[in-house]
Scaffold this motif. Sequence first.
Motif, PDB file in Angstrom:
ATOM      1  N   GLY A 118       0.848  -1.032   0.054  1.00  0.00           N
ATOM      2  CA  GLY A 118       0.163   0.133  -0.288  1.00  0.00           C
ATOM      3  C   GLY A 118       0.964   1.545  -0.017  1.00  0.00           C
ATOM      4  O   GLY A 118       2.102   1.066   0.841  1.00  0.00           O
ATOM      5  N   THR A 119       0.357   2.190  -0.319  1.00  0.00           N
ATOM      6  CA  THR A 119       1.216   3.449  -0.760  1.00  0.00           C
ATOM      7  C   THR A 119       0.299   4.605  -0.443  1.00  0.00           C
ATOM      8  O   THR A 119      -0.843   4.260  -0.792  1.00  0.00           O
ATOM      9  N   LEU A 120       0.482   5.283  -0.397  1.00  0.00           N
ATOM     10  CA  LEU A 120      -0.211   6.748  -0.070  1.00  0.00           C
ATOM     11  C   LEU A 120      -0.808   7.446  -2.095  1.00  0.00           C
ATOM     12  O   LEU A 120      -0.070   7.211  -2.568  1.00  0.00           O
ATOM     13  N   HIS A 121      -1.941   7.692  -1.457  1.00  0.00           N
ATOM     14  CA  HIS A 121      -2.875   8.395  -2.743  1.00  0.00           C
ATOM     15  C   HIS A 121      -1.918   9.015  -3.566  1.00  0.00           C
ATOM     16  O   HIS A 121      -1.396   9.734  -2.874  1.00  0.00           O
ATOM     17  N   GLN A 141       4.093  15.025   1.499  1.00  0.00           N
ATOM     18  CA  GLN A 141       4.343  13.177   1.889  1.00  0.00           C
ATOM     19  C   GLN A 141       4.621  12.747   0.203  1.00  0.00           C
ATOM     20  O   GLN A 141       4.953  11.791   0.292  1.00  0.00           O
ATOM     21  N   LYS A 142       5.710  13.572  -0.449  1.00  0.00           N
ATOM     22  CA  LYS A 142       5.797  13.380  -2.005  1.00  0.00           C
ATOM     23  C   LYS A 142       7.209  12.353  -1.879  1.00  0.00           C
ATOM     24  O   LYS A 142       7.950  11.378  -2.214  1.00  0.00           O
ATOM     25  N   ALA A 143       8.090  12.731  -1.484  1.00  0.00           N
ATOM     26  CA  ALA A 143       9.474  11.837  -1.036  1.00  0.00           C
ATOM     27  C   ALA A 143       8.961  10.731  -0.188  1.00  0.00           C
ATOM     28  O   ALA A 143       9.371   9.506  -0.554  1.00  0.00           O
ATOM     29  N   GLU A 146       9.444   6.490  -2.247  1.00  0.00           N
ATOM     30  CA  GLU A 146      10.591   5.978  -1.409  1.00  0.00           C
ATOM     31  C   GLU A 146       9.771   4.926  -1.730  1.00  0.00           C
ATOM     32  O   GLU A 146      10.499   3.934  -1.946  1.00  0.00           O
ATOM     33  N   ASP A 147       8.607   5.137  -1.097  1.00  0.00           N
ATOM     34  CA  ASP A 147       8.048   3.328  -1.799  1.00  0.00           C
ATOM     35  C   ASP A 147       7.922   3.059  -3.374  1.00  0.00           C
ATOM     36  O   ASP A 147       8.052   1.432  -3.353  1.00  0.00           O
ATOM     37  N   PHE A 148       8.077   3.743  -4.202  1.00  0.00           N
ATOM     38  CA  PHE A 148       8.117   3.461  -5.062  1.00  0.00           C
ATOM     39  C   PHE A 148       9.857   2.976  -5.527  1.00  0.00           C
ATOM     40  O   PHE A 148       9.638   2.222  -6.307  1.00  0.00           O
ATOM     41  N   VAL A 149      10.592   3.578  -5.338  1.00  0.00           N
ATOM     42  CA  VAL A 149      12.148   3.058  -4.999  1.00  0.00           C
ATOM     43  C   VAL A 149      12.363   1.382  -4.398  1.00  0.00           C
ATOM     44  O   VAL A 149      12.633   0.732  -4.893  1.00  0.00           O
TER      45      VAL A 149
END
Length: 194
Positions: free
Chosen positions: A154-157, A167-169, A173-176
Amino acid sequence: MTDNLAQLRERASGCTSCRLAQTRTNVVFGVGNPNARVMFIGEGPGKNEDEQGEPFVGRAGQLLDRMLGGINLFRDKNIYIANMVKCRPPENRDPAPDEVSECIGYLREQIKLIHPKILVCLGRIAAQYLITPDFKVTKQHGEFFERGDFLMMGTLHPAAILRNPGQKALAFEDFVGLRHRILELCPEVYEGIE
């Protein structure tokens, strides 16, 4: 069960199983590579998506595309994007439990037909329905969970990131982390991608 995505899309386009069908402009079925190993799932379409019939096409979708591009994922090449409900909830409210229960069968069939290895839930609502009901997106984003044949995260919408750019960073990080898992589990996702 339907034999292919085109048949399933046709069936979904005529669906009137819940009240969301009464106010929709278009059914927002999904988009991407039908053989994707990575699938992104949001909660439901918004205004732009309802008008265009494609998931994540508004400002949040543009942000999502930039974040995906940052890890060499592209909706027209190596991923698939869908939503739990295929019709827009009025005023972009959260989909109601009965609406999700009427519509989730389409998503389940999409998953069976596409057969991804990794499912990424975009936002709290999708993560609570698909990963665990008590999922806390602000605390558990970026964590991976094994669920049957899938690895789920799960990640931020993207819309939440637009409302809270700080919260973008964290989301990136989740995508990395996702990229690392893709390279471990299904490196073929990146074959032919520059």
